[in-house]
Design a protein around this motif. Structure first.
Motif, PDB file in Angstrom:
ATOM      1  N   HIS A  57       0.852  -1.194   0.000  1.00 34.63           N
ATOM      2  CA  HIS A  57       0.000   0.000   0.000  1.00 34.63           C
ATOM      3  C   HIS A  57       0.884   1.239   0.000  1.00 34.63           C
ATOM      4  O   HIS A  57       2.110   1.122  -0.007  1.00 34.63           O
ATOM      5  CB  HIS A  57      -1.008  -0.019   1.153  1.00 34.63           C
ATOM      6  N   HIS A  59       1.214   3.896   2.139  1.00 34.59           N
ATOM      7  CA  HIS A  59       1.627   4.662   3.318  1.00 34.59           C
ATOM      8  C   HIS A  59       3.143   4.817   3.337  1.00 34.59           C
ATOM      9  O   HIS A  59       3.876   3.951   2.871  1.00 34.59           O
ATOM     10  CB  HIS A  59       1.125   3.987   4.601  1.00 34.59           C
ATOM     11  N   ASP A  61       5.473   4.533   5.505  1.00 34.43           N
ATOM     12  CA  ASP A  61       6.340   3.507   6.099  1.00 34.43           C
ATOM     13  C   ASP A  61       6.373   2.230   5.255  1.00 34.43           C
ATOM     14  O   ASP A  61       7.062   1.270   5.608  1.00 34.43           O
ATOM     15  CB  ASP A  61       5.963   3.221   7.566  1.00 34.43           C
ATOM     16  N   HIS A  62       5.652   2.224   4.132  1.00 37.66           N
ATOM     17  CA  HIS A  62       5.697   1.091   3.197  1.00 37.66           C
ATOM     18  C   HIS A  62       6.187   1.492   1.807  1.00 37.66           C
ATOM     19  O   HIS A  62       6.633   0.643   1.047  1.00 37.66           O
ATOM     20  CB  HIS A  62       4.316   0.418   3.103  1.00 37.66           C
ATOM     21  N   HIS A 116      -7.244  -1.901   5.073  1.00 41.03           N
ATOM     22  CA  HIS A 116      -6.421  -0.945   5.814  1.00 41.03           C
ATOM     23  C   HIS A 116      -6.239   0.387   5.088  1.00 41.03           C
ATOM     24  O   HIS A 116      -6.171   1.438   5.729  1.00 41.03           O
ATOM     25  CB  HIS A 116      -5.051  -1.590   6.068  1.00 41.03           C
ATOM     26  N   ASP A 136       0.097  -4.162   6.098  1.00 39.72           N
ATOM     27  CA  ASP A 136      -0.772  -3.732   7.200  1.00 39.72           C
ATOM     28  C   ASP A 136      -2.165  -4.239   6.869  1.00 39.72           C
ATOM     29  O   ASP A 136      -2.604  -4.138   5.722  1.00 39.72           O
ATOM     30  CB  ASP A 136      -0.818  -2.204   7.281  1.00 39.72           C
TER      31      ASP A 136
HETATM   32 ZN   LIG Z   1      -0.350   1.437   6.576  1.00 40.49          ZN
END
Ligand SMILES: [Zn+2]
Length: 361
Positions: A57, A59, A61-62, A116, A136
């Protein structure tokens, strides 16, 4: 055929996600995150050169470290369309489905919605005896669809919440309680929990305002990213779009204000925090991970912001149930505090709970 998983980053708590898979003569990188602590990056030398990056995804942190992909041999990037559409710098990605089967450089991959994030997926790679990467995930979202994943011998699961068992039901009433007491500013990720919190509070009768970033995500969930949305949420998203007030950096304080920028450092949330932080009102409520080094963390430390979690990851019991269904031989707890390792081992025995960097698949 031999296949290996190398956990570069993600096993030592809330770290940027980066997992290398070596199989069929290829090296794939699952996620390429930065943060959540500002500037926290995976070890690019340890990753080495890869043939492709596959994103679970969008975000930060990904996906936030993709801008350093020249240090990884400039690999191809694969992402679902809604995730690809939001990548910075016009970075071109090749499409993977939100729900279905695809091939990446000859490796079969099955995907399903992760419950998520906008366009978010779990990934099941047909390597070794099967590797499932949950990224996540959440089963509690009223907006994002969650597809139960298939069986796999190895599973990287989302251990973000450790042993927490509180469900969204309790969190909803706590948040509604806060909203009855004063105006609220909620800094949120627009492509994560933002729309569902906005819908919940609007349906609970509060006067809700959303910024343009949230509005755009809600629009795409009703149109191009519909595969990410629970079918029953479409009407609620449309009501939100029709009834929520517009919010921008100069809006007066009032009602419930949801703004892009969960860290408090970016977006309309950052601008509103600057205006409101030295006033008693509105209350500032943080609902997600509060990383040291962010404006949100400073507000929380000083007591100016409340923390009221809104689940976007699984509880302990939800993880155990999912793992029993996937029936893996070995599991790897990702993004969670390592102090819960013995708890996972006790509860999941006789499955192997592995924390080693290199795992044979
Ligand atoms: Zn996430």
């Amino acid at each position: 055929m031999n296949a290996r998983l190398i956990a570069i980053s993600g096993l030592g708590g809330k770290e940027p996600a980066a997992f290398v898979v070596e199989a069929q003569g290829r090296r794939l990188l699952l996620d390429c995150g930065e943060g959540p602590q500002p500037g926290l990056l995976p070890d690019f030398d340890a990753i080495g050169s890869v043939d492709a990056v596959i994103l679970s995804h969008g975000h930060k942190d990904h996906a936030g470290a993709l801008r350093y992909r020249d240090r990884l041999g400039s690999p191809l990037v694969f992402a679902t369309d809604p995730v690809a559409a939001r990548l910075p710098d016009g970075l071109a990605a090749r499409p993977i489905p939100i729900r279905g089967h695809t091939r990446v450089l000859g490796i079969d991959i099955e995907t399903g919605a992760d419950g998520h994030a906008l366009g978010g997926v779990w990934l099941r790679l047909d390597v070794g005896e099967g590797l499932l990467y949950m990224g996540d995930h959440s089963i509690e979202s009223t907006v994002y669809s969650f597809d139960p994943p298939p069986v796999a011998a190895t599973m990287i699961f989302d251990a973000s919440y450790g042993d927490a068992e509180e469900t969204q039901a309790a969190q909803r009433s706590a948040l509604a309680n806060l909203a009855t007491r004063s105006a609220l500013l909620l800094p949120v990720p627009p492509d994560g929990r933002g729309p569902e919190i906005a819908i919940f509070l609007q349906e609970a009768g509060f006067d809700v305002a959303i910024d343009q970033a949230l509005r755009e995500v809600a629009i795409s969930l009703t149109r191009t990213a519909r595969a990410s949305a629970r079918p029953e949420s479409i009407a609620a998203l449309e009501r939100l779009l029709g009834e929520a007030r517009a919010l921008d950096a100069s809006s007066p304080a009032g009602g419930v204000m949801l703004a892009h920028g969960a860290s408090g450092d970016v977006g309309v949330a950052a601008a509103l925090i600057q205006r409101f932080k030295d006033l008693a009102d509105p209350a500032i409520v943080l609902t997600g991970h509060v990383a040291p080094g962010t404006a949100a963390h400073a507000l929380w430390l000083s007591g100016r912001a409340h923390f009221q979690r809104w689940n976007v990851h699984p509880t302990f019991a939800q993880n155990v149930q999912l793992i029993e269904r996937v029936a893996p031989r070995q599991v790897m707890p990702a993004f969670g505090d390592p102090r819960f390792l013995s708890l996972w081992r006790d509860r999941l025995a006789p499955r192997a709970v592995v924390m080693s960097k290199v795992v044979e698949l």
